[in-house]
Design a protein around this motif. Structure first.
Motif, PDB file in Angstrom:
ATOM      1  N   UNK A 126      19.465 -35.402 -35.076  1.00  0.00           N
ATOM      2  CA  UNK A 126      18.664 -35.880 -36.209  1.00  0.00           C
ATOM      3  C   UNK A 126      17.820 -37.072 -35.788  1.00  0.00           C
ATOM      4  N   UNK A 127      18.420 -38.002 -35.071  1.00  0.00           N
ATOM      5  CA  UNK A 127      17.656 -39.145 -34.558  1.00  0.00           C
ATOM      6  C   UNK A 127      16.586 -38.681 -33.573  1.00  0.00           C
ATOM      7  N   UNK A 128      16.903 -37.693 -32.768  1.00  0.00           N
ATOM      8  CA  UNK A 128      15.938 -37.191 -31.794  1.00  0.00           C
ATOM      9  C   UNK A 128      14.715 -36.599 -32.497  1.00  0.00           C
ATOM     10  N   UNK A 129      14.973 -35.791 -33.533  1.00  0.00           N
ATOM     11  CA  UNK A 129      13.864 -35.218 -34.292  1.00  0.00           C
ATOM     12  C   UNK A 129      13.046 -36.278 -35.007  1.00  0.00           C
ATOM     13  N   UNK A 130      13.722 -37.295 -35.486  1.00  0.00           N
ATOM     14  CA  UNK A 130      13.049 -38.413 -36.148  1.00  0.00           C
ATOM     15  C   UNK A 130      12.102 -39.121 -35.184  1.00  0.00           C
ATOM     16  N   UNK A 131      12.569 -39.399 -33.975  1.00  0.00           N
ATOM     17  CA  UNK A 131      11.731 -40.088 -32.993  1.00  0.00           C
ATOM     18  C   UNK A 131      10.531 -39.247 -32.586  1.00  0.00           C
ATOM     19  N   UNK A 132      10.718 -37.944 -32.520  1.00  0.00           N
ATOM     20  CA  UNK A 132       9.599 -37.052 -32.203  1.00  0.00           C
ATOM     21  C   UNK A 132       8.505 -37.161 -33.258  1.00  0.00           C
ATOM     22  N   UNK A 133       8.909 -37.173 -34.539  1.00  0.00           N
ATOM     23  CA  UNK A 133       7.930 -37.288 -35.617  1.00  0.00           C
ATOM     24  C   UNK A 133       7.284 -38.666 -35.638  1.00  0.00           C
TER      25      UNK A 133
END
Length: 335
Positions: free
Chosen positions: A204-211
């Motif tokens: 979830x954090x990884x996807x957040x950083x991508x966005x």
């Protein structure tokens, strides 16, 4: 990893005190955590609850900030679907003016109460059940930071008292639904693992950083992982104290609603449960961080590494207020 330890306080209605004292006990705990070196102190929002006593976080945030010295104070969070983004921005910018560089504004999508309370909060209009949340969050960011586009009719509004003091903006999530939106809009992200540990994953954090990067925001955002935690001198005592919170969660998922049980009452209920209900109880307990200070910190460090996150917030719910204070004192010995 140098871990910052913070607090998310749901203002539990402790069985050890009169119900009317619950908000005062939150302030007492906040003062203790300020002295002990905790990084942030956030208060949650709940409506029509027999367990949690704070329906208006902005009032407790202001009260706590006025009686503490250095700890950051904020909402964890304001349930934005009920409110005007302009009014929320005005409240928190005023607090940021009175308490510079100490105020956090965390917002969430959940209603924080029953369908009936959502209708009452929206009256005389109809509740939108979070359908407008993304638009509200975008407007809130615009009001706080003064970034509403010129074509927006509200861009001419000056959010008093001044344009410079600002709260730190955070978005709350538990299973990833809001992470992408937080990244797009430039909010910091707090993951509420204490709500749904089964579906709260590092991805979830990884996807957040991508966005966040895709949106072109500068710098690195703040990330926080909020966990359920009960600390005591012995593991046995910690598990016993944790029973109050674990049973409440079990009962809530079964549609039951009653005041917090004492640890001994929970043990009596547990012994009378079916094997399947006992397994369910044990599964909920496994999602908590429970034990001695060394045991709790070992798990906190493991979670911080797994989630690549240097800030952990603890949610501690006990039947007795003294036990909750004790848990935070014991954890602070490792700060």
């Amino acid at each position: 990893m140098n871990i910052k330890l913070s607090v998310v306080d749901q203002s539990p209605v402790h069985g050890s005190h009169a119900k009317v004292e619950a908000p005062h006990l939150t302030i007492e705990l906040a003062q203790l955590c300020d002295e002990l070196g905790y990084h942030r102190y956030w208060v949650a929002e709940h409506h029509d609850s027999v367990h949690f006593a704070n329906p208006c976080p902005e009032i407790l945030v202001a009260s706590i900030a006025s009686v503490t010295q250095r700890i950051r104070v904020g909402s964890g969070g304001v349930m934005l679907s009920h409110y005007s983004p302009l009014k929320v921005a005005e409240c928190f910018k005023m607090m940021a003016t009175l308490h510079p560089d100490r105020i956090d504004l965390g917002v969430g999508r959940a209603p924080g109460g029953t369908g009936l309370t959502s209708h009452a909060l929206a009256f005389p209009h109809e509740p939108h059940h979070g359908d407008l949340y993304a638009h509200q969050a975008q407007m809130l960011e615009g009001f706080v930071n003064g970034t509403l586009p010129a074509e927006n009719p509200y861009s001419k509004i000056h959010v008093l008292p001044d344009s410079s003091p600002k709260p730190e903006l955070w978005m709350l999530g538990s299973s990833g639904g809001s992470a992408g939106l937080a990244g797009q809009l430039g909010y910091n992200l707090a993951l509420a693992r204490f709500i749904d540990p089964d579906n709260c994953h590092p991805s979830i954090f990884q996807g957040y950083l991508e966005q966040w990067k895709k949106a072109g925001h500068a710098g690195e955002p703040n990330k926080m992982l909020a966990i359920a935690c009960i600390c005591a001198e012995t593991q046995e005592e910690a598990k016993l104290r944790a029973g109050t919170a674990v049973y409440r969660k079990l009962a809530a998922q079964m549609g039951q609603r009653e005041d917090f049980l004492t640890p001994s009452e929970v043990q009596d209920r547990y012994n009378a449960m079916s094997a399947s209900d006992q397994a369910f109880y044990n599964h909920i307990l496994s999602g908590y961080t429970v034990g001695t200070p060394d045991q709790c910190w070992q798990e906190i460090e493991q979670l911080a590494t797994a989630f690549d996150c240097d800030e952990i917030a603890t949610v501690t719910v006990t039947h007795n207020h003294h036990d909750r204070m004790d848990s935070y004192r014991l954890l602070a010995k490792h700060l």
